[in-house]
Structures are given as structure tokens and as C-alpha cells.
Motif scaffolding. Sequence first.
Motif, short mmCIF file in Angstrom:
data_model
loop_
_atom_site.label_atom_id
_atom_site.label_comp_id
_atom_site.label_asym_id
_atom_site.label_seq_id
_atom_site.Cartn_x
_atom_site.Cartn_y
_atom_site.Cartn_z
N LEU A 107 44.11 44.96 56.67
CA LEU A 107 44.27 46.32 57.19
C LEU A 107 44.65 46.31 58.66
O LEU A 107 45.53 47.06 59.09
N GLU A 108 44.01 45.47 59.42
CA GLU A 108 44.30 45.36 60.85
C GLU A 108 45.73 44.88 61.08
O GLU A 108 46.45 45.40 61.93
N LYS A 109 46.13 43.91 60.31
CA LYS A 109 47.44 43.28 60.48
C LYS A 109 48.60 44.12 59.94
O LYS A 109 49.68 44.14 60.52
N ASN A 110 48.37 44.82 58.82
CA ASN A 110 49.47 45.41 58.08
C ASN A 110 49.51 46.94 58.07
O ASN A 110 50.29 47.52 57.33
N SER A 111 48.70 47.58 58.88
CA SER A 111 48.70 49.04 58.94
C SER A 111 49.56 49.51 60.11
O SER A 111 49.46 48.99 61.22
N PHE A 112 50.37 50.50 59.86
CA PHE A 112 51.19 51.10 60.92
C PHE A 112 50.38 52.15 61.67
O PHE A 112 50.45 52.25 62.88
N TYR A 113 49.60 52.94 60.94
CA TYR A 113 48.82 54.02 61.53
C TYR A 113 47.43 53.55 61.94
O TYR A 113 46.94 52.54 61.46
N LYS A 114 46.82 54.33 62.82
CA LYS A 114 45.44 54.07 63.24
C LYS A 114 44.52 54.69 62.19
O LYS A 114 44.21 55.88 62.24
N ASN A 115 44.14 53.90 61.22
CA ASN A 115 43.30 54.37 60.12
C ASN A 115 41.83 54.12 60.42
O ASN A 115 41.49 53.24 61.21
N GLU A 116 41.00 54.88 59.78
CA GLU A 116 39.56 54.75 59.91
C GLU A 116 39.04 53.96 58.71
O GLU A 116 39.34 54.30 57.57
N ILE A 117 38.27 52.93 58.99
CA ILE A 117 37.69 52.12 57.92
C ILE A 117 36.20 52.39 57.86
O ILE A 117 35.51 52.36 58.88
N ILE A 118 35.72 52.66 56.64
CA ILE A 118 34.29 52.90 56.43
C ILE A 118 33.85 52.07 55.23
O ILE A 118 34.40 52.20 54.14
N CYS B 125 49.21 45.09 51.88
CA CYS B 125 50.51 44.51 52.23
C CYS B 125 51.12 45.22 53.44
O CYS B 125 50.77 46.36 53.73
N PRO B 126 52.08 44.58 54.11
CA PRO B 126 52.73 45.21 55.26
C PRO B 126 53.34 46.56 54.90
O PRO B 126 54.01 46.71 53.88
N GLY B 127 53.07 47.56 55.73
CA GLY B 127 53.65 48.88 55.55
C GLY B 127 53.03 49.72 54.45
O GLY B 127 53.57 50.76 54.09
N TRP B 128 51.88 49.32 53.95
CA TRP B 128 51.26 50.04 52.84
C TRP B 128 51.06 51.52 53.15
O TRP B 128 51.24 52.38 52.31
N ASP B 129 50.64 51.80 54.41
CA ASP B 129 50.33 53.19 54.75
C ASP B 129 51.59 54.02 55.01
O ASP B 129 51.61 55.21 54.71
N THR B 130 52.66 53.42 55.48
CA THR B 130 53.89 54.18 55.68
C THR B 130 54.49 54.56 54.33
O THR B 130 55.09 55.64 54.21
N VAL B 131 54.33 53.73 53.34
CA VAL B 131 54.81 54.06 51.99
C VAL B 131 54.08 55.30 51.46
O VAL B 131 54.69 56.21 50.89
N LEU C 10 31.11 39.04 51.80
CA LEU C 10 31.62 38.99 53.16
C LEU C 10 32.95 38.26 53.29
O LEU C 10 33.84 38.72 54.01
N ASN C 11 33.11 37.14 52.62
CA ASN C 11 34.36 36.39 52.77
C ASN C 11 35.57 37.21 52.35
O ASN C 11 36.59 37.23 53.04
N TYR C 12 35.48 37.88 51.21
CA TYR C 12 36.58 38.73 50.76
C TYR C 12 36.73 39.96 51.66
O TYR C 12 37.85 40.40 51.95
N LEU C 13 35.63 40.53 52.08
CA LEU C 13 35.67 41.69 52.95
C LEU C 13 36.41 41.37 54.25
O LEU C 13 37.22 42.17 54.72
N LYS C 14 36.19 40.20 54.80
CA LYS C 14 36.90 39.79 56.02
C LYS C 14 38.41 39.74 55.79
O LYS C 14 39.18 40.17 56.64
N ILE C 15 38.82 39.21 54.64
CA ILE C 15 40.26 39.14 54.32
C ILE C 15 40.83 40.55 54.17
O ILE C 15 41.91 40.86 54.69
N CYS C 16 40.11 41.41 53.48
CA CYS C 16 40.54 42.80 53.30
C CYS C 16 40.70 43.50 54.65
O CYS C 16 41.74 44.11 54.93
N LEU C 17 39.69 43.41 55.49
CA LEU C 17 39.73 44.07 56.79
C LEU C 17 40.82 43.49 57.68
O LEU C 17 41.50 44.23 58.40
N SER C 18 41.01 42.20 57.60
CA SER C 18 42.07 41.54 58.37
C SER C 18 43.45 42.05 57.93
O SER C 18 44.33 42.29 58.77
#
Length: 98
Positions: free
Chosen positions: A22-33, A89-95, A12-20
Motif C-alpha cells: 500500500l505504501e509503495k503502490n498507492s497514488f493517493y494518500k489513503n487511510e489504513i485501519i 499492485c501499482p496504481g490500484w487506487d487510480t484504477v 504479522l509477516n503477511y500484514l507487513k507485506i500488505c502494508l508495504s
Amino acid sequence: MFSIIIPSYNNLNYLKICLSSLEKNSFYKNEIIVHLNIGTDKSDEYLVLKDIKFTQTNYNAGICEGVNMASKLATKDYIIYAHDDFYFCPGWDTVLVN
């Protein structure tokens, strides 16, 4: 844009960092599963609270079975496979789009 599949096994601790990240550094509205293998660390409660889609097994289904289960919920054009200890990282999805 992307359906991001993340298997997790009581991390859970790492999962929270990962999800955070994605929320912070994604440009697009991505779906997380997320797929929770066992999930006795209250990961399921956290995902419900954050309104994130997930599948769960009460045994360690492993990466392959877990990812396959979670991918059945995907609704976006592209699927990305990640791990719960990734940091996006920031902009990962736009790349990727470019």
C-alpha cells in the motif's frame, strides 16, 4: 481518498507485506485501519511504530465484528475492505478512481 479496512489474526509477516504494498503502490494518500483479532504476534507494536490506526480485541472477534469496529474510525469518502494477505499492485487506487 480511501479508508482501507484490514482485519488480521496473528499474521504479522503477511500484514507487513500488505502494508508495504500500500505504501509503495498507492497514488493517493489513503487511510489504513487494521483490526487485530487477538494480536499476540506483536502486530500492535508494529502498527504503533508505523503510526497506523487500529482496533483490537483480546478474542477472535471474526471478520464481521472486526471490520465493523475498524470502520468506525474511517474518515475518507470510500471504504475498501481488504485482507492482511493482499498485495496491492501499482496504481490500484487510480484504477478505482477512474
